[in-house]
Design a protein around this motif. Sequence first.
Motif, PDB file in Angstrom:
ATOM      1  N   THR A  88     -19.947  -8.529  23.293  1.00  0.00           N
ATOM      2  CA  THR A  88     -19.102  -8.423  22.100  1.00  0.00           C
ATOM      3  C   THR A  88     -18.185  -9.627  21.977  1.00  0.00           C
ATOM      4  N   ARG A  89     -17.575  -9.997  23.076  1.00  0.00           N
ATOM      5  CA  ARG A  89     -16.649 -11.134  23.057  1.00  0.00           C
ATOM      6  C   ARG A  89     -17.365 -12.426  22.672  1.00  0.00           C
ATOM      7  N   ASN A  90     -18.556 -12.637  23.207  1.00  0.00           N
ATOM      8  CA  ASN A  90     -19.317 -13.837  22.868  1.00  0.00           C
ATOM      9  C   ASN A  90     -19.660 -13.871  21.387  1.00  0.00           C
ATOM     10  N   LEU A  91     -20.001 -12.707  20.832  1.00  0.00           N
ATOM     11  CA  LEU A  91     -20.313 -12.648  19.407  1.00  0.00           C
ATOM     12  C   LEU A  91     -19.071 -12.938  18.569  1.00  0.00           C
ATOM     13  N   LEU A  92     -17.920 -12.435  19.005  1.00  0.00           N
ATOM     14  CA  LEU A  92     -16.673 -12.695  18.289  1.00  0.00           C
ATOM     15  C   LEU A  92     -16.318 -14.181  18.324  1.00  0.00           C
ATOM     16  N   VAL A  93     -16.509 -14.803  19.474  1.00  0.00           N
ATOM     17  CA  VAL A  93     -16.240 -16.233  19.587  1.00  0.00           C
ATOM     18  C   VAL A  93     -17.118 -17.009  18.617  1.00  0.00           C
ATOM     19  N   ASP A  94     -18.401 -16.672  18.563  1.00  0.00           N
ATOM     20  CA  ASP A  94     -19.312 -17.334  17.630  1.00  0.00           C
ATOM     21  C   ASP A  94     -18.872 -17.117  16.192  1.00  0.00           C
ATOM     22  N   HIS A  95     -18.420 -15.895  15.890  1.00  0.00           N
ATOM     23  CA  HIS A  95     -17.978 -15.565  14.537  1.00  0.00           C
ATOM     24  C   HIS A  95     -16.791 -16.428  14.125  1.00  0.00           C
ATOM     25  N   PHE A  96     -15.820 -16.548  14.995  1.00  0.00           N
ATOM     26  CA  PHE A  96     -14.624 -17.311  14.646  1.00  0.00           C
ATOM     27  C   PHE A  96     -14.873 -18.804  14.619  1.00  0.00           C
ATOM     28  N   ARG A  97     -15.817 -19.255  15.404  1.00  0.00           N
ATOM     29  CA  ARG A  97     -16.172 -20.669  15.329  1.00  0.00           C
ATOM     30  C   ARG A  97     -16.798 -20.994  13.975  1.00  0.00           C
ATOM     31  N   ARG A  98     -17.561 -20.020  13.445  1.00  0.00           N
ATOM     32  CA  ARG A  98     -18.199 -20.227  12.140  1.00  0.00           C
ATOM     33  C   ARG A  98     -17.192 -20.130  11.004  1.00  0.00           C
ATOM     34  N   THR A  99     -16.337 -19.151  11.074  1.00  0.00           N
ATOM     35  CA  THR A  99     -15.427 -18.886   9.959  1.00  0.00           C
ATOM     36  C   THR A  99     -14.074 -19.576  10.093  1.00  0.00           C
ATOM     37  N   LYS A 100     -13.787 -20.066  11.305  1.00  0.00           N
ATOM     38  CA  LYS A 100     -12.502 -20.722  11.582  1.00  0.00           C
ATOM     39  C   LYS A 100     -11.325 -19.792  11.289  1.00  0.00           C
ATOM     40  N   MET A 101     -11.575 -18.505  11.533  1.00  0.00           N
ATOM     41  CA  MET A 101     -10.506 -17.524  11.356  1.00  0.00           C
ATOM     42  C   MET A 101      -9.801 -17.319  12.681  1.00  0.00           C
ATOM     43  N   ASP A 102      -8.530 -16.971  12.605  1.00  0.00           N
ATOM     44  CA  ASP A 102      -7.757 -16.705  13.818  1.00  0.00           C
ATOM     45  C   ASP A 102      -7.918 -15.253  14.187  1.00  0.00           C
ATOM     46  N   ARG A 103      -8.034 -14.986  15.473  1.00  0.00           N
ATOM     47  CA  ARG A 103      -8.199 -13.612  15.918  1.00  0.00           C
ATOM     48  C   ARG A 103      -6.880 -12.852  15.916  1.00  0.00           C
ATOM     49  N   ALA A 104      -6.978 -11.558  15.683  1.00  0.00           N
ATOM     50  CA  ALA A 104      -5.792 -10.696  15.750  1.00  0.00           C
ATOM     51  C   ALA A 104      -6.150  -9.442  16.512  1.00  0.00           C
ATOM     52  N   SER A 105      -5.188  -8.858  17.182  1.00  0.00           N
ATOM     53  CA  SER A 105      -5.431  -7.615  17.899  1.00  0.00           C
ATOM     54  C   SER A 105      -4.269  -6.674  17.666  1.00  0.00           C
ATOM     55  N   ASP A 106      -4.401  -5.471  18.158  1.00  0.00           N
ATOM     56  CA  ASP A 106      -3.381  -4.450  17.915  1.00  0.00           C
ATOM     57  C   ASP A 106      -3.178  -3.634  19.175  1.00  0.00           C
ATOM     58  N   SER A 107      -2.676  -4.288  20.229  1.00  0.00           N
ATOM     59  CA  SER A 107      -2.535  -3.613  21.505  1.00  0.00           C
ATOM     60  C   SER A 107      -1.310  -2.716  21.521  1.00  0.00           C
ATOM     61  N   LEU A 108      -1.536  -1.427  21.389  1.00  0.00           N
ATOM     62  CA  LEU A 108      -0.433  -0.479  21.349  1.00  0.00           C
ATOM     63  C   LEU A 108       0.176  -0.231  22.717  1.00  0.00           C
ATOM     64  N   ASP A 109      -0.462  -0.735  23.760  1.00  0.00           N
ATOM     65  CA  ASP A 109       0.035  -0.504  25.112  1.00  0.00           C
ATOM     66  C   ASP A 109       0.734  -1.708  25.716  1.00  0.00           C
ATOM     67  N   ALA A 110       0.973  -2.747  24.920  1.00  0.00           N
ATOM     68  CA  ALA A 110       1.652  -3.931  25.443  1.00  0.00           C
ATOM     69  C   ALA A 110       3.118  -3.603  25.697  1.00  0.00           C
ATOM     70  N   SER A 111       3.625  -4.008  26.845  1.00  0.00           N
ATOM     71  CA  SER A 111       5.006  -3.700  27.199  1.00  0.00           C
ATOM     72  C   SER A 111       5.960  -4.602  26.450  1.00  0.00           C
ATOM     73  N   PHE A 112       7.030  -4.053  25.900  1.00  0.00           N
ATOM     74  CA  PHE A 112       8.031  -4.839  25.189  1.00  0.00           C
ATOM     75  C   PHE A 112       8.681  -5.851  26.118  1.00  0.00           C
ATOM     76  N   SER A 113       8.949  -5.464  27.347  1.00  0.00           N
ATOM     77  CA  SER A 113       9.660  -6.330  28.269  1.00  0.00           C
ATOM     78  C   SER A 113       8.757  -7.367  28.913  1.00  0.00           C
ATOM     79  N   GLY A 114       7.451  -7.182  28.744  1.00  0.00           N
ATOM     80  CA  GLY A 114       6.519  -8.083  29.403  1.00  0.00           C
ATOM     81  C   GLY A 114       6.201  -7.635  30.806  1.00  0.00           C
ATOM     82  N   GLU A 115       6.853  -6.564  31.268  1.00  0.00           N
ATOM     83  CA  GLU A 115       6.617  -6.032  32.606  1.00  0.00           C
ATOM     84  C   GLU A 115       5.669  -4.846  32.525  1.00  0.00           C
TER      85      GLU A 115
END
Length: 207
Positions: A88-115
């Motif tokens: 999946t990741r390889n396909l996404l990389v190929d997709h963004f190389r073609r479209t020159k779009m920036d990737r975005a994600s929505d990680s709901l589990d990312a810690s606010f403090s970075g810890e």
Amino acid sequence: MLQRTADQQAEQEAVGRLVRQCLAGDQQAWQQLVVSQHRRIYAICYRFTGSANDAEDLTQDVFLKLYRNLASFDIQKGNFQTWITTLTRNLLVDHFRRTKMDRASDSLDASFSGEEDGATLASRLADPKPSQEAHAAGLELKVKIQQALAQLSPELREAVVLRDLQDMDYKEIAQVLRVPEGTVKSRISRGRGELARLLARIEGQVV
């Protein structure tokens, strides 16, 4: 921890059985495999693109590629979840190389403090007494999260989403991204910290 490991082992064994049945030409098993993996693959694609339409198209591309390459997966040596995530990741990389779009994600589990033990985005969305107001607040927070994540570099985004959202361990992520585990840990830490800083800035602008 032991229960989690046992559950993961059971899931891997179940997927392994489906893969073997698929390789034997069982179409019903293929449908079951698609159903079992669709939500996870769609989530990865959506969090990297930020577009429901692009995510759905890319998910279909992933399963088409999976169907064509399933025979190359070694059940005895490989972890299927790591293998399909890499695909999946390889396909996404190929997709963004073609479209020159920036990737975005929505990680709901990312810690606010970075810890690792800090308050998480998911905990902020959790509400024991759901209401229309709480639902609206949750949607508003998701928009803010997406705005913050859109400003993260692709390298930090993919590391955070694979760790915090897909719950992959450092070794698996290192295999998917093809970088050392130390680099994975560094990217996750930096990504969480940067995400917290950006989100705080966005929330400050809204107030």
